[in-house]
Design an enzyme around this catalytic site. Structure first.
Site, short mmCIF file in Angstrom:
data_model
loop_
_atom_site.label_atom_id
_atom_site.label_comp_id
_atom_site.label_asym_id
_atom_site.label_seq_id
_atom_site.Cartn_x
_atom_site.Cartn_y
_atom_site.Cartn_z
CD GLU A 63 8.17 0.96 10.71
OE1 GLU A 63 9.05 0.66 9.89
OE2 GLU A 63 6.96 0.85 10.46
CG ASN B 178 -0.34 0.01 2.51
OD1 ASN B 178 0.74 -0.53 2.69
ND2 ASN B 178 -0.98 0.63 3.48
CB CYS C 273 -2.21 0.79 8.56
SG CYS C 273 -0.78 1.86 8.59
CD GLU D 181 4.42 0.36 13.22
OE1 GLU D 181 3.19 0.44 13.49
OE2 GLU D 181 5.29 0.76 14.00
N1 LIG Z 1 -0.49 -2.12 8.23
C1 LIG Z 1 -0.51 -1.93 6.93
O1 LIG Z 1 -0.05 -0.92 6.48
C2 LIG Z 1 -1.02 -2.97 6.03
C3 LIG Z 1 -2.03 -3.82 6.41
N2 LIG Z 1 -2.48 -4.77 5.56
C4 LIG Z 1 -3.62 -5.59 6.01
O2 LIG Z 1 -3.39 -6.92 5.57
C5 LIG Z 1 -4.47 -7.37 4.77
C6 LIG Z 1 -3.96 -8.34 3.73
O3 LIG Z 1 -2.97 -7.75 2.92
P1 LIG Z 1 -1.72 -8.63 2.49
O4 LIG Z 1 -0.96 -7.99 1.40
O5 LIG Z 1 -2.19 -10.01 2.22
O6 LIG Z 1 -0.82 -8.54 3.81
P2 LIG Z 1 0.27 -9.56 4.33
O7 LIG Z 1 0.44 -9.38 5.77
O8 LIG Z 1 -0.01 -10.90 3.80
O9 LIG Z 1 1.60 -9.05 3.54
C7 LIG Z 1 2.55 -8.14 4.04
C8 LIG Z 1 3.94 -8.62 3.63
O10 LIG Z 1 4.24 -9.85 4.28
C9 LIG Z 1 4.58 -10.85 3.31
N3 LIG Z 1 4.22 -12.17 3.81
C10 LIG Z 1 3.12 -12.91 3.53
N4 LIG Z 1 3.15 -14.08 4.21
C11 LIG Z 1 4.29 -14.08 4.95
C12 LIG Z 1 4.88 -14.99 5.86
N5 LIG Z 1 4.30 -16.14 6.18
N6 LIG Z 1 6.05 -14.66 6.44
C13 LIG Z 1 6.65 -13.49 6.17
N7 LIG Z 1 6.14 -12.59 5.29
C14 LIG Z 1 4.97 -12.86 4.69
C15 LIG Z 1 3.83 -10.39 2.08
O11 LIG Z 1 4.30 -11.02 0.92
P3 LIG Z 1 3.35 -11.15 -0.38
O12 LIG Z 1 2.90 -9.79 -0.73
O13 LIG Z 1 4.28 -11.69 -1.38
O14 LIG Z 1 2.22 -12.04 0.02
C16 LIG Z 1 4.08 -8.90 2.14
O15 LIG Z 1 5.38 -8.60 1.69
C17 LIG Z 1 -5.07 -6.10 4.20
O16 LIG Z 1 -6.39 -6.26 3.84
C18 LIG Z 1 -4.91 -5.16 5.36
O17 LIG Z 1 -5.96 -5.36 6.28
C19 LIG Z 1 -1.92 -4.92 4.31
C20 LIG Z 1 -0.92 -4.11 3.89
C21 LIG Z 1 -0.40 -3.05 4.71
O1 LIG Z 2 -0.96 7.61 6.79
C1 LIG Z 2 0.21 7.55 6.43
O2 LIG Z 2 0.81 8.55 6.00
C2 LIG Z 2 0.98 6.28 6.53
C3 LIG Z 2 0.11 5.08 6.44
C4 LIG Z 2 0.85 3.83 6.49
O3 LIG Z 2 1.96 3.77 6.92
C5 LIG Z 2 0.22 2.58 6.05
O4 LIG Z 2 -0.93 2.59 5.64
O5 LIG Z 2 0.92 1.55 6.06
#
Ligand SMILES: NC(=O)C1=CN([C@@H]2O[C@H](COP(=O)(O)OP(=O)(O)OC[C@H]3O[C@@H](n4cnc5c(N)ncnc54)[C@H](OP(=O)(O)O)[C@@H]3O)[C@@H](O)[C@H]2O)C=CC1
Ligand SMILES: O=C(O)CCC(=O)C(=O)O
Length: 480
Positions: free
Chosen positions: A461, A152, A283, A249
């Protein structure tokens, strides 16, 4: 249609891996293949960790000026290419072009900020309890860090993890999200162009198993992860089991409280920005709008009108205000929660339908669900899409209680003209970041970032706080 990029891993300063079974697609038009990539394995991770370990002594012992210069130059190069890289980011992730360019500039500024921090790393001189003895503390590089990043913020998050790691003398293996490898690769390539020595920053492209291999690798000293709570929990368990450092995070269910005395126009604008911009895929998104009853109906009517007017479309079209979801999964998650909310008694005040657009993309109509209760799933589980719900409350105390009543605690906002309530909310909101008359999302790059409860784990962070995770403290005693 723009060209498809043929990507490789970066290991030991060279691009490696020309078998490319995986693809990243343009979510605005899924006929467009943005990049073909390798699908990394544990062996690739092993090679990258070895390269990072070999590069560590020279990099950690180099003058901080050397590290500062590389980061500063990379920041300048990225700024100069912000249009091109921002366009790639928008094509690959789906946020609008101004958002893509803005995020690229943010990443560039992060690199420059940590160029400065490399020179400012400091310890303390303390009086010992023993006469004639001196005590000093130093901050030193730790070793090899594994960085696991989400899609994202495909350039800002890799930048805000890699820049402090590198600034303070560590070496890195980056695993970018499977949906957005090309944007992360642009950052890694620019850092090498800026003069980063071979092996200091490595990148292994691939799915979750690459991240898992980094977590399990005995020669990775620390893991910084951003993503879902479910994966984060496994990452922490794996890292802690072998006593590696870990920083997570994860999600949010961020409240924006709107009080009767709020400036209506400002409250509506910050709700719109916090909930729907960047397709709600932040997030820090304001996914719960907690509104006092005296302003509730006017606020909902004004916000619903603005939500209906949002233009959904191709991220690269200049008129688009809300781009697509990053993937089919993310699109379907949004519609699933809209359906659940409606079944649980919510009312759809705007959106809810699927946009009819010519291009095959993963579009979601921004949706406002009203008449919801705090206990409903839409108010407790992260949707991560352009979907916000409204909870009506009778007064400030109920608003605060509702805002704090979820398992997450990343960001919390309040719209009010009352100094008393603003200050009280800053003190009592259970969140790592508190906003008064500002959106819950969209933070500065030079101050600490992170949450409490299930949102975050480990040291903060960004900003000056980043030194906590990316250095270790040594205490030195001397007598002379
Ligand atoms: N806090 C935030 O900013 C974020 C929150 N999310 C939340 O997560 C939900 C799902 O998104 P998603 O992309 O599937 O998030 P994930 O937690 O699956 O992915 C985040 C990262 O972790 C990697 N990953 C996946 N499985 C493993 C594992 N077993 N061990 C170590 N690393 C791993 C992913 O790889 P790969 O992409 O190759 O699967 C990616 O690089 C969203 O709907 C949202 O709710 C998602 C993104 C950011
Ligand atoms: O709101 C922002 O500027 C950062 C958001 C963020 O870090 C995220 O969605 O993972």
């Amino acid at each position: 249609m723009a060209a498809t990029l043929e990507l490789s891993h970066w290991i030991g300063g060279r691009r490696q891996g020309d078998d490319r079974p995986a693809e990243s697609l343009n979510p605005s038009d899924t006929r467009d293949v943005v990049a073909r990539t390798p699908d990394g394995t544990a062996e690739d991770v092993d090679a990258a960790v070895s390269a990072a370990r070999a590069a560590f002594p020279a990099w950690s012992e180099a003058s901080p000026e050397v590290r500062s210069d590389v980061l500063d130059k990379a920041g300048s190069l990225l700024m100069a290419r912000a249009q091109e890289v921002g366009r790639l980011l928008s094509r690959e992730e789906g946020k609008t072009l101004p958002e893509g360019i803005g995020e690229t500039m943010r990443a560039a500024r992060i690199l420059k900020y940590f160029a400065g921090e490399a020179l400012r790393l400091h310890g303390q001189n303390l009086a010992s309890t023993r006469p004639g003895v001196e005590v000093q503390t130093y901050r030193q590089a730790v070793g090899v860090y594994g960085l696991i990043t989400p899609w994202n913020f495909p350039i800002a998050i890799p930048a805000w993890k890699a820049a402090p790691a590198l600034a303070f003398g560590n070496t890195v293996v980056l695993k970018p999200a499977g949906h957005t490898p090309a944007t992360a690769e642009a950052l890694v390539a620019i850092l090498h162009e800026a003069g980063l020595p071979d092996g200091v920053l490595n990148m292994v492209i691939g799915r979750g198993r690459v991240g898992q291999a980094m977590v399990d690798h005995p020669d990775v000293d620390g893991i910084s992860f951003t993503g879902s709570q479910k994966v984060g929990a496994g990452v922490a368990a794996g890292a802690v089991a072998r006593q590696a450092r870990v920083q997570l995070e994860m999600g949010g269910k961020n409240p924006l409280v709107v009080l009767n005395d709020a400036d209506l126009e400002r409250a509506v604008t910050i709700a719109l920005d916090g909930a729907f911009f960047s397709t709600g895929q932040r997030c820090t998104a304001s996914s719960r709008l907690i509104v006092e009853e005296g302003i509730h109906d006017t606020f909902v009517a004004a916000l619903a009108e603005r939500v209906k007017a949002l233009r959904v479309g191709d991220a690269l079209d200049k008129d688009t205000q809300v781009g697509p979801a990053v993937s089919e999964d993310q699109r379907e998650t949004s519609y699933r929660y809209i359906e659940i909310a409606a079944k649980e008694g919510g009312s759809i005040a705007a959106g809810g339908e699927r946009p009819q657009l010519e291009k095959p993309g993963w579009y979601v109509q921004p949706t406002l669900v009203t008449e919801t209760r705090a206990s409903m799933r839409i108010n407790n589980e992260e949707v991560f899409g352009p979907v916000a719900s409204v909870i009506r409350v009778k007064d400030y105390e109920e608003a605060l209680h509702t805002a704090n009543g979820v398992e997450f605690g990343l960001s919390a906002g309040i719209a009010t003209t009352s100094l008393k309530h603003a200050r009280d909310f800053q003190r009592r909101a259970k969140a790592g970041m508190v906003m008064v008359n500002l959106p819950t999302a969209g933070v500065d790059y030079h101050v600490p970032f992170g949450g409490i409860k299930s949102s975050s784990y480990g040291p903060r962070e960004q900003g000056f706080a980043a030194a906590e995770f990316f250095t270790q403290v040594k205490t030195a005693y001397s007598w002379s």
